[in-house]
Design a protein around this motif. Structure first.
Motif, PDB file in Angstrom:
ATOM      1  N   GLU A 124     -23.593 -31.135  48.449  1.00 28.94           N
ATOM      2  CA  GLU A 124     -22.751 -31.894  48.653  1.00 28.94           C
ATOM      3  C   GLU A 124     -22.247 -31.851  47.685  1.00 28.94           C
ATOM      4  N   SER A 125     -20.733 -32.489  48.093  1.00 29.93           N
ATOM      5  CA  SER A 125     -19.999 -32.090  47.210  1.00 29.93           C
ATOM      6  C   SER A 125     -20.068 -32.431  45.099  1.00 29.93           C
ATOM      7  N   VAL A 126     -19.938 -32.149  44.362  1.00 33.48           N
ATOM      8  CA  VAL A 126     -19.561 -32.143  43.342  1.00 33.48           C
ATOM      9  C   VAL A 126     -18.123 -32.435  42.185  1.00 33.48           C
ATOM     10  N   LYS A 127     -18.197 -33.837  41.865  1.00 28.91           N
ATOM     11  CA  LYS A 127     -16.677 -33.711  40.967  1.00 28.91           C
ATOM     12  C   LYS A 127     -16.964 -32.744  39.402  1.00 28.91           C
ATOM     13  N   VAL A 128     -16.505 -32.059  39.245  1.00 23.76           N
ATOM     14  CA  VAL A 128     -16.207 -31.576  38.446  1.00 23.76           C
ATOM     15  C   VAL A 128     -15.262 -31.510  36.803  1.00 23.76           C
ATOM     16  N   LYS A 129     -15.749 -32.251  35.903  1.00 27.36           N
ATOM     17  CA  LYS A 129     -15.168 -33.152  34.938  1.00 27.36           C
ATOM     18  C   LYS A 129     -14.707 -32.221  33.822  1.00 27.36           C
ATOM     19  N   GLY A 130     -13.958 -32.512  33.160  1.00 26.41           N
ATOM     20  CA  GLY A 130     -12.658 -31.920  32.198  1.00 26.41           C
ATOM     21  C   GLY A 130     -12.166 -31.104  32.223  1.00 26.41           C
ATOM     22  N   VAL A 131     -11.313 -30.718  34.309  1.00 24.44           N
ATOM     23  CA  VAL A 131     -10.420 -29.898  34.196  1.00 24.44           C
ATOM     24  C   VAL A 131      -9.123 -30.792  35.082  1.00 24.44           C
ATOM     25  N   ASP A 132      -7.834 -31.112  34.533  1.00 27.64           N
ATOM     26  CA  ASP A 132      -6.843 -31.696  35.353  1.00 27.64           C
ATOM     27  C   ASP A 132      -6.541 -30.798  36.267  1.00 27.64           C
ATOM     28  N   VAL A 133      -5.798 -31.360  37.724  1.00 27.59           N
ATOM     29  CA  VAL A 133      -5.166 -30.771  38.341  1.00 27.59           C
ATOM     30  C   VAL A 133      -3.261 -30.775  38.425  1.00 27.59           C
ATOM     31  N   PRO A 134      -3.018 -31.123  38.169  1.00 24.82           N
ATOM     32  CA  PRO A 134      -1.593 -31.620  38.125  1.00 24.82           C
ATOM     33  C   PRO A 134      -0.853 -31.902  39.372  1.00 24.82           C
ATOM     34  N   LYS A 135      -0.192 -32.730  39.645  1.00 29.48           N
ATOM     35  CA  LYS A 135       0.046 -32.453  40.850  1.00 29.48           C
ATOM     36  C   LYS A 135      -0.555 -32.447  42.067  1.00 29.48           C
ATOM     37  N   GLY A 136      -1.819 -32.265  42.020  1.00 31.75           N
ATOM     38  CA  GLY A 136      -2.721 -32.155  42.983  1.00 31.75           C
ATOM     39  C   GLY A 136      -2.940 -30.762  42.831  1.00 31.75           C
ATOM     40  N   ASP A 187     -22.092 -15.248  42.673  1.00 30.85           N
ATOM     41  CA  ASP A 187     -21.890 -17.184  42.913  1.00 30.85           C
ATOM     42  C   ASP A 187     -20.585 -17.691  43.009  1.00 30.85           C
ATOM     43  N   ILE A 188     -20.666 -18.010  44.672  1.00 33.28           N
ATOM     44  CA  ILE A 188     -19.414 -18.065  45.168  1.00 33.28           C
ATOM     45  C   ILE A 188     -18.885 -19.967  45.517  1.00 33.28           C
ATOM     46  N   ARG A 189     -18.131 -20.447  44.647  1.00 30.33           N
ATOM     47  CA  ARG A 189     -17.421 -21.962  44.605  1.00 30.33           C
ATOM     48  C   ARG A 189     -16.701 -22.243  45.086  1.00 30.33           C
ATOM     49  N   VAL A 190     -16.145 -23.317  46.202  1.00 27.31           N
ATOM     50  CA  VAL A 190     -15.099 -23.549  46.489  1.00 27.31           C
ATOM     51  C   VAL A 190     -14.510 -24.857  45.616  1.00 27.31           C
ATOM     52  N   TYR A 191     -13.180 -24.916  45.737  1.00 26.33           N
ATOM     53  CA  TYR A 191     -13.021 -26.586  44.789  1.00 26.33           C
ATOM     54  C   TYR A 191     -12.210 -27.424  45.769  1.00 26.33           C
ATOM     55  N   ALA A 192     -12.033 -28.239  45.900  1.00 25.69           N
ATOM     56  CA  ALA A 192     -11.188 -29.393  46.921  1.00 25.69           C
ATOM     57  C   ALA A 192     -10.353 -29.936  45.289  1.00 25.69           C
ATOM     58  N   GLU A 193      -8.938 -30.440  45.921  1.00 21.30           N
ATOM     59  CA  GLU A 193      -8.744 -32.193  45.078  1.00 21.30           C
ATOM     60  C   GLU A 193      -8.939 -33.683  45.477  1.00 21.30           C
ATOM     61  N   GLU A 194      -9.640 -33.974  45.010  1.00 17.00           N
ATOM     62  CA  GLU A 194      -9.300 -35.494  45.898  1.00 17.00           C
ATOM     63  C   GLU A 194      -8.867 -36.339  44.918  1.00 17.00           C
ATOM     64  N   GLY A 195      -7.291 -37.328  44.747  1.00 20.64           N
ATOM     65  CA  GLY A 195      -7.256 -37.938  44.262  1.00 20.64           C
ATOM     66  C   GLY A 195      -7.222 -37.571  42.257  1.00 20.64           C
ATOM     67  N   ARG A 196      -6.554 -36.667  42.373  1.00 25.09           N
ATOM     68  CA  ARG A 196      -6.264 -35.909  40.812  1.00 25.09           C
ATOM     69  C   ARG A 196      -7.564 -35.536  40.657  1.00 25.09           C
ATOM     70  N   GLN A 197      -8.771 -35.601  41.547  1.00 26.82           N
ATOM     71  CA  GLN A 197     -10.104 -35.230  40.620  1.00 26.82           C
ATOM     72  C   GLN A 197     -10.338 -34.078  41.496  1.00 26.82           C
ATOM     73  N   LEU A 198     -10.566 -32.857  40.316  1.00 22.95           N
ATOM     74  CA  LEU A 198     -11.630 -31.570  41.232  1.00 22.95           C
ATOM     75  C   LEU A 198     -12.728 -31.454  41.448  1.00 22.95           C
TER      76      LEU A 198
END
Length: 264
Positions: free
Chosen positions: A61-73, A153-164
């Motif tokens: 499942e997807s997991v929200k990552v706190k503490g990292v801002d995504v400028p302009k997505g 360890d391989i991890r993939v991240y997406a941006e959803e509503g300015r949330q990593l």
């Protein structure tokens, strides 16, 4: 020669050509009898349904990552080391917090400082790659972290509503990684000598995460043939770690491979 004789002669020539052409290999030929189609045979139709699911990749499942801002997505504007540090701190992923490999990896993240005071070669975060894997028209972030147990360890991240958001995480004795279209293909060591695992991870819009949509064991390229047949030892061990979770902008080269070790 009168008209009737010329017509008879022409007919004779035409007939001869037709007879001669009967052996033309380009003509239709009988392919023989068509095999009878056979449908699937269902074995043990009265077999009861299992009460628990089979061993697989765990709860994905997807997991929200706190503490990292995504400028302009835009994930290109985020430091991959900051992403890994924040994610590893909150989410051990395939590891337990008590695992030596996990603890040492977190400690080594402090060696990823941008200045010259950090020891060289100890930062476990490999080069980051970018590719639109979710199909939303924006690049996602693919990172690899080399762990002390010789896994990747391989991890993939997406941006959803300015949330990593972490949309994939796995760890294995990786031989190579490829980006092909919107798929992430991972080659890993098999416990069966001369073979390797090929796992294709693809975005699933229902689960909102990358899922292992194809997993196969294949003959390794250049693997030597066994000198003599060996008795089967049963199904090879294949126990992927539980998970939820390129060259930039589309190049499909691997980000790197650690020394082979561990296994499924």
């Amino acid at each position: 020669m009168n008209r009737s004789r010329r017509a008879a002669a022409a007919f004779a020539v035409l007939a001869a050509l037709v007879v001669a052409g009967c052996g033309d290999p380009g003509g239709l030929r009988d392919a023989g009898a068509t095999p009878t189609a056979e449908g699937p045979t269902h074995l043990w139709p009265d077999l009861p349904s299992p009460s628990v699911p089979a061993e697989d990749y765990g709860d994905i499942e997807s997991v929200k990552v706190k503490g990292v801002d995504v400028p302009k997505g835009d994930l290109h504007k985020v430091d991959p080391v900051d992403v890994v540090r924040a994610d590893f701190t909150e989410n051990p992923g395939s590891y337990e917090r008590s695992d030596r490999a996990y603890k040492e990896t977190v400690e080594r993240l402090d060696d990823c400082a941008a200045d010259d005071s950090a020891p060289q070669g100890r930062c476990p975060v490999l080069k980051a790659y970018y590719r639109d894997l979710t199909g939303d028209g924006r690049d996602d972030l693919v990172v690899g972290v080399s762990t002390p147990d010789d896994n990747l360890d391989i991890r993939v991240y997406a941006e959803e509503g300015r949330q990593l958001t972490q949309i994939m995480e796995m760890s294995d004795a990786v031989l190579g990684v490829e980006l092909a279209g919107r798929d992430l293909i991972i080659r890993a060591i098999s416990s069966l000598a001369g073979y390797e695992y090929h796992t294709v991870w693809s975005w699933d819009s229902h689960q909102k995460a990358m899922l292992p949509t194809s997993d196969e064991i294949v003959r390794a390229t250049g693997a030597p043939r066994p000198k003599s047949p060996r008795p089967s030892s049963g199904r090879p061990s294949h126990s992927p770690a539980p998970s939820p979770g390129g060259t930039p902008s589309g190049d499909a080269s691997p980000s790197g491979s650690p020394a082979a070790g561990g296994g499924r």
